[in-house]
Design an enzyme around this catalytic site. Structure first.
Site, short mmCIF file in Angstrom:
data_model
loop_
_atom_site.label_atom_id
_atom_site.label_comp_id
_atom_site.label_asym_id
_atom_site.label_seq_id
_atom_site.Cartn_x
_atom_site.Cartn_y
_atom_site.Cartn_z
N GLY A 79 5.10 -1.76 3.90
CA GLY A 79 4.56 -2.38 4.81
C GLY A 79 5.07 -3.80 5.66
N ASP A 80 4.17 -4.51 6.08
CA ASP A 80 4.71 -5.76 7.04
C ASP A 80 4.71 -6.90 6.10
OD1 ASP A 80 2.17 -5.52 6.98
OD2 ASP A 80 1.68 -6.28 8.93
N GLY A 126 -11.44 15.23 18.70
CA GLY A 126 -12.40 15.32 20.04
C GLY A 126 -13.49 14.28 19.35
N VAL A 139 17.71 7.81 -0.15
CA VAL A 139 17.79 6.89 -0.22
C VAL A 139 18.72 7.44 -1.01
CG1 VAL A 139 18.10 4.53 -1.00
CG2 VAL A 139 16.13 5.11 0.32
N ASP A 176 -1.01 2.82 8.12
CA ASP A 176 -1.77 2.37 9.50
C ASP A 176 -0.07 1.76 10.88
OD1 ASP A 176 -3.20 1.91 8.07
OD2 ASP A 176 -2.87 -0.57 6.79
N THR A 202 4.43 2.80 5.82
CA THR A 202 2.82 2.68 5.18
C THR A 202 1.56 3.11 6.29
OG1 THR A 202 1.01 0.83 6.12
CG2 THR A 202 3.05 0.87 7.17
N ARG A 215 -25.48 9.52 10.68
CA ARG A 215 -25.08 9.60 9.11
C ARG A 215 -23.52 9.02 9.41
NH1 ARG A 215 -29.13 10.61 9.10
NH2 ARG A 215 -30.79 12.34 8.15
N GLY A 259 0.67 -0.99 -0.02
CA GLY A 259 -0.30 -0.41 -0.16
C GLY A 259 1.14 1.21 -0.23
N HIS A 315 -25.13 16.64 19.21
CA HIS A 315 -24.26 15.96 18.57
C HIS A 315 -23.02 15.52 18.74
CE1 HIS A 315 -22.02 19.78 18.75
NE2 HIS A 315 -20.71 19.28 18.73
N SER A 347 5.81 -6.46 2.73
CA SER A 347 7.12 -6.02 2.13
C SER A 347 8.08 -6.21 2.95
CB SER A 347 6.82 -4.47 1.91
OG SER A 347 5.57 -4.03 0.33
N GLU A 396 -11.72 0.25 10.36
CA GLU A 396 -12.44 -0.86 9.45
C GLU A 396 -12.35 -1.99 9.94
OE1 GLU A 396 -10.60 -0.37 5.47
OE2 GLU A 396 -8.57 -0.62 7.06
N ASP A 404 1.66 -0.16 11.82
CA ASP A 404 1.76 -1.09 12.11
C ASP A 404 2.44 -1.84 12.29
OD1 ASP A 404 1.13 -1.77 9.99
OD2 ASP A 404 -0.70 -2.96 9.76
N ARG A 433 1.66 -4.92 -6.04
CA ARG A 433 1.40 -5.98 -4.86
C ARG A 433 1.73 -7.64 -5.46
NH1 ARG A 433 -2.71 -3.05 -2.16
NH2 ARG A 433 -1.97 -3.27 0.30
N CYS A 434 2.56 -8.29 -5.32
CA CYS A 434 3.09 -9.08 -6.31
C CYS A 434 2.68 -10.93 -5.55
CB CYS A 434 4.70 -9.41 -6.51
SG CYS A 434 5.44 -10.38 -7.50
N ARG A 481 -6.68 -2.36 9.61
CA ARG A 481 -7.58 -3.79 9.73
C ARG A 481 -7.38 -4.21 10.46
NH1 ARG A 481 -6.70 -4.71 4.16
NH2 ARG A 481 -7.92 -2.98 3.21
P1 ADP Z 1 2.34 -3.94 2.77
O1 ADP Z 1 3.50 -4.10 1.92
O2 ADP Z 1 1.86 -2.55 2.61
O3 ADP Z 1 1.90 -4.43 4.19
P2 ADP Z 1 1.21 -6.42 1.26
O4 ADP Z 1 0.80 -7.03 2.07
O5 ADP Z 1 0.30 -6.16 -0.05
O6 ADP Z 1 1.45 -4.96 1.61
O7 ADP Z 1 2.65 -6.60 0.51
C1 ADP Z 1 2.87 -6.04 -0.12
C2 ADP Z 1 4.29 -7.46 -1.27
O8 ADP Z 1 4.37 -7.76 -0.23
C3 ADP Z 1 3.94 -8.69 -1.83
O9 ADP Z 1 2.12 -8.37 -2.84
C4 ADP Z 1 3.82 -9.57 -2.13
O10 ADP Z 1 4.63 -9.49 -2.92
C5 ADP Z 1 5.45 -9.47 -0.98
N1 ADP Z 1 5.04 -10.14 0.23
C6 ADP Z 1 4.37 -10.32 1.31
N2 ADP Z 1 3.98 -11.28 1.99
C7 ADP Z 1 5.28 -11.96 1.83
C8 ADP Z 1 5.40 -13.52 2.23
N3 ADP Z 1 5.48 -13.85 2.55
N4 ADP Z 1 6.89 -13.68 1.57
C9 ADP Z 1 7.54 -13.02 0.44
N5 ADP Z 1 6.81 -11.88 -0.41
C10 ADP Z 1 5.60 -11.66 0.44
#
Ligand code: ADP
Length: 319
Positions: free
Chosen positions: A102-103, A185, A23, A127, A125, A243, A11, A215, A105, A222, A129, A72-73, A171
């Site tokens: 994030g975690d 507040g 970097v 979040d 990220t 609302r 994200g 109010h 990645s 989420e 987190d 994402r991959c 999440r």
């Molecule tokens: P974020 O980094 O924001 O938490 P994702 O959880 O979508 O986002 O992770 C980003 C990318 O990091 C994934 O699309 C994937 O390519 C890679 N990734 C996530 N989990 C693993 C894993 N267990 N092993 C290797 N690569 C991972």
């Protein structure tokens, strides 16, 4: 180390650009070459990689999103995918990689580390987190975006004497809800870390009404439930008409705040220092305003706790 790479993954978060800039500039300052990997691990596997110069990261310090794009991959979660990535890095002669994300990645960076390839994780990220750091890059900007929205919604809530439910991102972590709720507040904040008691929330709202409060603002992360679901439940319980505003992806955008630009600059530069010292497999962070780094495998095992003191304070101040 003579040549390093940098990628942004998962994200996107405001502040990823100043982190990439840090970097690149820090590395070039110390005489290293830097290669940008586009589209996260997806681009790593496909070899979407190019050399970055000082000017490549000009004029991005104030921009949201990421110049290197993010993706994402799924394939990178497999050993074959990871090996393809390493083959590309070797082809380009890249000896170490900075992963900003994030975690998820971090899991990718951990996998590369376990294959013996030096990586440093930089927490990017909204979040907040990630273990091993008090703050992640993007969190401050996101909370400020939420605050802007709360302040505006409060105007209409006051004028029309209404109760508003505002659904924010988070999440598993309630930091955005908590920080935005406290500083905006809000009367009630629902975070995933605290088992919520709807009866108690309903009672607080009724008490508020009884003492003339017309109010109120409820912030729900989420991960607890959707704003609409909460509205429905409150309607069933106390016939309360609310609302609902779902802030959604606007929370990911915008120009990074001063805090995020400074944090991104410090963490990005630190990641390069670690690689220059031959220290791979690390995750950088900030604790009590000092730079820290942890073994990335250990960092991922650490528990990330919500600031429950802050949560209790928000409850005390919103009586
Ligand atoms: P974020 O980094 O924001 O938490 P994702 O959880 O979508 O986002 O992770 C980003 C990318 O990091 C994934 O699309 C994937 O390519 C890679 N990734 C996530 N989990 C693993 C894993 N267990 N092993 C290797 N690569 C991972």
């Amino acid at each position: 180390m003579k040549r390093i790479g940098v990628l942004t993954s998962g994200g996107d978060a405001p502040g990823m650009n100043p982190a990439v800039r840090a970097v690149v500039r820090k590395a070039i300052f110390h005489g290293l070459e830097v290669y940008g990997v586009y589209q996260g691990y997806q681009g790593l596997i496909s070899g979407n990689i190019e050399k970055l110069e000082l000017g490549s990261v000009g004029d991005i310090i104030h921009r949201g999103g990421t110049k290197l794009y993010s993706a994402r991959c799924e394939e990178f979660k497999t050993v074959e995918g990871q090996k393809k990535g390493i083959a590309q890095l070797e082809k380009f002669g890249i000896e170490g990689l900075v992963v900003i994300g994030g975690d998820g990645s971090y899991m990718g960076a951990k996998a590369l580390t376990e294959h013996g390839y030096p990586c440093v994780g930089v927490p990017g990220t909204i979040d907040n987190d990630i273990p091993g750091t008090d703050f992640t890059i993007g969190f401050d900007t996101a909370v400020n975006t939420v605050i802007d929205a709360i302040d505006k919604i409060r105007d209409t809530a006051t004028s029309h004497e209404r109760t508003f439910i505002i659904e924010v991102m988070g999440r598993n972590a309630g930091d955005i809800a908590l920080w935005a709720g406290l500083s905006g507040g809000a009367e009630t904040i629902l975070i995933p870390e605290d088992p919520h008691d709807l009866d108690n929330i309903a009672e607080r709202i009724l008490k508020g009404h009884a003492r003339g409060k017309k109010h109120s603002i409820i912030i729900v992360a989420e991960g607890v439930m959707s704003g609409n679901e909460l509205a429905q439940k409150l309607k069933e319980k106390i016939s309360l008409e609310t609302r609902v505003s779902v802030l959604g992806h606007m929370q990911r955008g915008g120009s990074p705040t001063v805090s995020d630009r400074v944090l991104a600059s410090r963490l990005g530069a630190r990641a390069v220092e670690l690689l220059m010292q031959g220290k791979g497999g690390r995750a950088v962070g900030i604790e009590k305003n000092a730079l820290v780094d942890y073994d990335i495998i250990e960092a991922l095992k650490m528990e990330r706790k919500a600031d429950m003191d802050l949560y209790r304070l928000s409850q005390e101040l919103s009586i």
